[in-house]
Design a protein around this motif. Structure first.
Motif, PDB file in Angstrom:
ATOM      1  N   PRO A 101      47.430  37.092  42.568  1.00  0.00           N
ATOM      2  CA  PRO A 101      47.566  35.662  42.175  1.00  0.00           C
ATOM      3  C   PRO A 101      47.748  34.354  43.201  1.00  0.00           C
ATOM      4  O   PRO A 101      46.971  33.400  43.192  1.00  0.00           O
ATOM      5  CB  PRO A 101      48.630  35.548  41.136  1.00  0.00           C
ATOM      6  N   ASP A 102      49.045  34.740  43.940  1.00  0.00           N
ATOM      7  CA  ASP A 102      49.270  33.809  45.059  1.00  0.00           C
ATOM      8  C   ASP A 102      48.020  33.654  46.081  1.00  0.00           C
ATOM      9  O   ASP A 102      47.727  32.521  46.526  1.00  0.00           O
ATOM     10  CB  ASP A 102      50.436  33.935  45.736  1.00  0.00           C
ATOM     11  N   GLY A 103      47.447  34.957  46.603  1.00  0.00           N
ATOM     12  CA  GLY A 103      46.188  34.737  47.273  1.00  0.00           C
ATOM     13  C   GLY A 103      45.159  33.947  46.976  1.00  0.00           C
ATOM     14  O   GLY A 103      44.439  33.158  47.603  1.00  0.00           O
ATOM     15  N   HIS A 117      41.653  28.922  46.848  1.00  0.00           N
ATOM     16  CA  HIS A 117      41.269  27.718  46.200  1.00  0.00           C
ATOM     17  C   HIS A 117      41.554  26.398  47.011  1.00  0.00           C
ATOM     18  O   HIS A 117      40.832  25.538  47.383  1.00  0.00           O
ATOM     19  CB  HIS A 117      41.580  27.549  44.802  1.00  0.00           C
ATOM     20  N   ARG A 118      43.003  26.575  47.635  1.00  0.00           N
ATOM     21  CA  ARG A 118      43.300  25.330  48.602  1.00  0.00           C
ATOM     22  C   ARG A 118      42.500  25.303  49.770  1.00  0.00           C
ATOM     23  O   ARG A 118      42.143  24.375  50.491  1.00  0.00           O
ATOM     24  CB  ARG A 118      44.823  25.706  48.813  1.00  0.00           C
ATOM     25  N   ARG A 119      41.995  26.406  50.161  1.00  0.00           N
ATOM     26  CA  ARG A 119      41.416  26.563  51.511  1.00  0.00           C
ATOM     27  C   ARG A 119      39.946  26.144  51.393  1.00  0.00           C
ATOM     28  O   ARG A 119      39.192  25.541  52.190  1.00  0.00           O
ATOM     29  CB  ARG A 119      41.438  28.051  52.280  1.00  0.00           C
ATOM     30  N   SER A 160      39.345  46.069  43.608  1.00  0.00           N
ATOM     31  CA  SER A 160      40.493  45.949  44.381  1.00  0.00           C
ATOM     32  C   SER A 160      40.615  44.457  44.862  1.00  0.00           C
ATOM     33  O   SER A 160      41.656  44.416  45.292  1.00  0.00           O
ATOM     34  CB  SER A 160      40.097  46.792  45.392  1.00  0.00           C
ATOM     35  N   VAL A 161      39.705  43.359  44.445  1.00  0.00           N
ATOM     36  CA  VAL A 161      40.115  41.959  44.495  1.00  0.00           C
ATOM     37  C   VAL A 161      40.059  41.324  43.474  1.00  0.00           C
ATOM     38  O   VAL A 161      39.324  41.676  42.278  1.00  0.00           O
ATOM     39  CB  VAL A 161      39.055  41.628  45.608  1.00  0.00           C
ATOM     40  N   LYS A 162      40.458  40.143  43.473  1.00  0.00           N
ATOM     41  CA  LYS A 162      40.505  39.243  42.206  1.00  0.00           C
ATOM     42  C   LYS A 162      39.660  38.086  42.610  1.00  0.00           C
ATOM     43  O   LYS A 162      38.956  37.356  41.734  1.00  0.00           O
ATOM     44  CB  LYS A 162      41.861  38.606  42.023  1.00  0.00           C
ATOM     45  N   ALA A 163      39.277  37.566  43.784  1.00  0.00           N
ATOM     46  CA  ALA A 163      38.411  36.530  44.215  1.00  0.00           C
ATOM     47  C   ALA A 163      38.266  36.684  45.713  1.00  0.00           C
ATOM     48  O   ALA A 163      38.669  37.075  46.614  1.00  0.00           O
ATOM     49  CB  ALA A 163      38.950  35.334  43.838  1.00  0.00           C
ATOM     50  N   LEU A 214      42.865  38.773  53.469  1.00  0.00           N
ATOM     51  CA  LEU A 214      43.905  37.650  54.056  1.00  0.00           C
ATOM     52  C   LEU A 214      45.151  38.189  53.690  1.00  0.00           C
ATOM     53  O   LEU A 214      46.200  38.188  54.269  1.00  0.00           O
ATOM     54  CB  LEU A 214      43.621  36.281  53.408  1.00  0.00           C
ATOM     55  N   ASP A 215      45.479  39.013  52.345  1.00  0.00           N
ATOM     56  CA  ASP A 215      46.748  39.632  51.874  1.00  0.00           C
ATOM     57  C   ASP A 215      47.120  40.565  52.886  1.00  0.00           C
ATOM     58  O   ASP A 215      48.189  40.741  52.888  1.00  0.00           O
ATOM     59  CB  ASP A 215      46.658  40.210  50.704  1.00  0.00           C
TER      60      ASP A 215
END
Length: 419
Positions: free
Chosen positions: A104-106, A111-113, A144-147, A258-259
């Protein structure tokens, strides 16, 4: 083949209108190209130990050019660099760059990026796990990924081809080339007077000298510069899959998890993967930017490959004895305490410039910037860029602190802390 001049030829025709570029990688080649592109009377000489080989970081670069960085300086230089690379035949392939997150933090960070990238004028789009997996089905398992965050104008640069193109164009414009090992310099009255080479000395007569020497810059400046030049060489593992037929269809984007500080790309006839997910290791390069293989890197690669769908195809054991076989290797590159290059005039030496600690991502943009400054064609935004890249910006900071800061940047190489 380059027609090299000799040291005696250079000393027989002294002139203060010369520019000596030391280092023939992508940065030195870019400087030779942009300095010779302008209509001026400067005589330009590029010096490298081996004119027919690229033994520095250029020869081992994975090639990803991601234009957005949370440092506006690096973003500006990268955008300018891409605008030049796309002009070179087969030099830059716009495959896109895809960042993935599984937390979730990632996802919030993606979204910020995205918002920041769009604000800087770059296209950026959040995509679903299913769409991400469709772009690189051998790499990504949608479960395995959320976005994902897709940068459609990013791509893969062929650093060797780009450097070769710039060298050929520079030679056609009269740039001269000297094959020599630079061992040091002599100075007098705040000016460089001599370039010491293993096969003789070059008398400068007021000529400009630009060090585009990458991971070898700090040792060359130790005796002539009165402030720290913290360009720290670090070890970095990279690996491949065995040879395979090229994939059909749309090329895969360059992908970053990135994580996990892992990235991968399709090289055409095989896949490649690198990882920053290990304690930073300072290196001591000698003959080339390929360093000794630490046994600990095998576990690093084993962990890194676990995030890819085709994980079992990647090689994790160290280099083989066959020099032509693409095995895992330790590719050395430079980091700095703020992850920014050191580029600009060196205070205290009127004719010395640095252009070092520069990745393929910003090589052409930085070379253009320095070329404008030297030739007197500075643009309005150059002042802020040069201030940020000032080679003397680490004055009065202890060497041990600078090394520690630079090594700490390795694990977050995409520079989320610099502004």
């Amino acid at each position: 083949m380059l027609q090299a001049v000799g040291i005696s030829d250079l000393n027989d025709n002294p002139s203060s209108d010369r520019i000596f570029i030391i280092g023939g990688g992508i940065v030195g080649a870019s400087l030779a190209y942009f300095l010779s592109k302008e209509d001026n009377d400067r005589k330009i000489v590029l010096i490298d130990k081996y004119l027919d080989k690229l033994l520095g970081s250029t020869g081992y670069a994975p090639g990803f050019v991601g234009q957005y960085n949370e440092s506006h300086v690096l973003t500006s230089l990268a955008k300018d660099t891409v605008s030049e690379y796309i002009k070179i035949p087969d030099g830059f392939n716009v495959v896109g760059g895809l960042e993935l997150s599984s937390t979730p933090d990632g996802v919030e960070n993606l979204h910020r990026r995205k918002e920041a990238a769009q604000s800087s004028g770059l296209p950026a789009e959040i995509i679903s796990p299913e769409v991400a997996a469709s772009l690189a089905p051998d790499f990504i398992d949608a479960k395995s990924v959320k976005a994902g965050l897709l940068f459609s104008t990013d791509g893969a640069a062929n650093a060797i081809r780009i450097a070769s193109y710039y060298i050929r164009e520079a030679q056609a414009r009269g740039v001269q080339f000297l094959e020599a090992e630079v061992t040091g310099f002599a100075t007098e009255s705040n000016q460089m007077t001599t370039i010491n080479c293993s096969n003789g000395d070059i008398t400068l007569n007021g000529s400009i000298v630009i060090l585009a020497t990458g991971i070898w810059t700090s040792p060359l400046t130790n005796d002539i510069v009165k402030f720290p030049v913290p360009i720290i060489p670090v070890a970095h593992p990279y690996t491949f899959t065995p040879l395979r037929p090229p994939r059909s269809g749309t090329p895969y984007p360059f992908i970053r998890w990135l994580d996990h500080h892992v990235y991968a790309r399709d090289h055409g006839d095989r896949d490649g993967l690198g990882s920053y997910d290990h304690p930073p290791m300072q290196a001591s390069p000698t003959k080339s930017a390929m360093g000794p293989w630490p046994a600990s890197f095998e576990n690093v690669l084993l962990e890194a490959t676990s995030h890819l769908k085709n994980r079992h195809q990647f090689l994790v054991k160290g280099p083989s004895e066959d020099p032509d076989e693409k095995r895992p290797f330790n590719g050395i590159f430079a980091v700095t305490p703020d992850n920014l290059p050191l580029a600009g005039r060196v205070p205290g030496l009127s004719n010395l410039w640095l252009c070092a600690a520069i990745w393929v991502t910003t090589a052409a943009g930085t070379a253009k910037l320095i070329s404008r400054q030297i030739l007197g064609g500075a643009e309005q935004e150059d002042e802020a860029l040069l201030k940020a890249l000032d080679p003397a910006r680490f004055q009065n900071i202890e060497d041990e602190i600078l090394v520690k800061q630079a090594l700490a940047k390795y694990n977050d190489i995409y520079n989320r802390d610099s502004k």
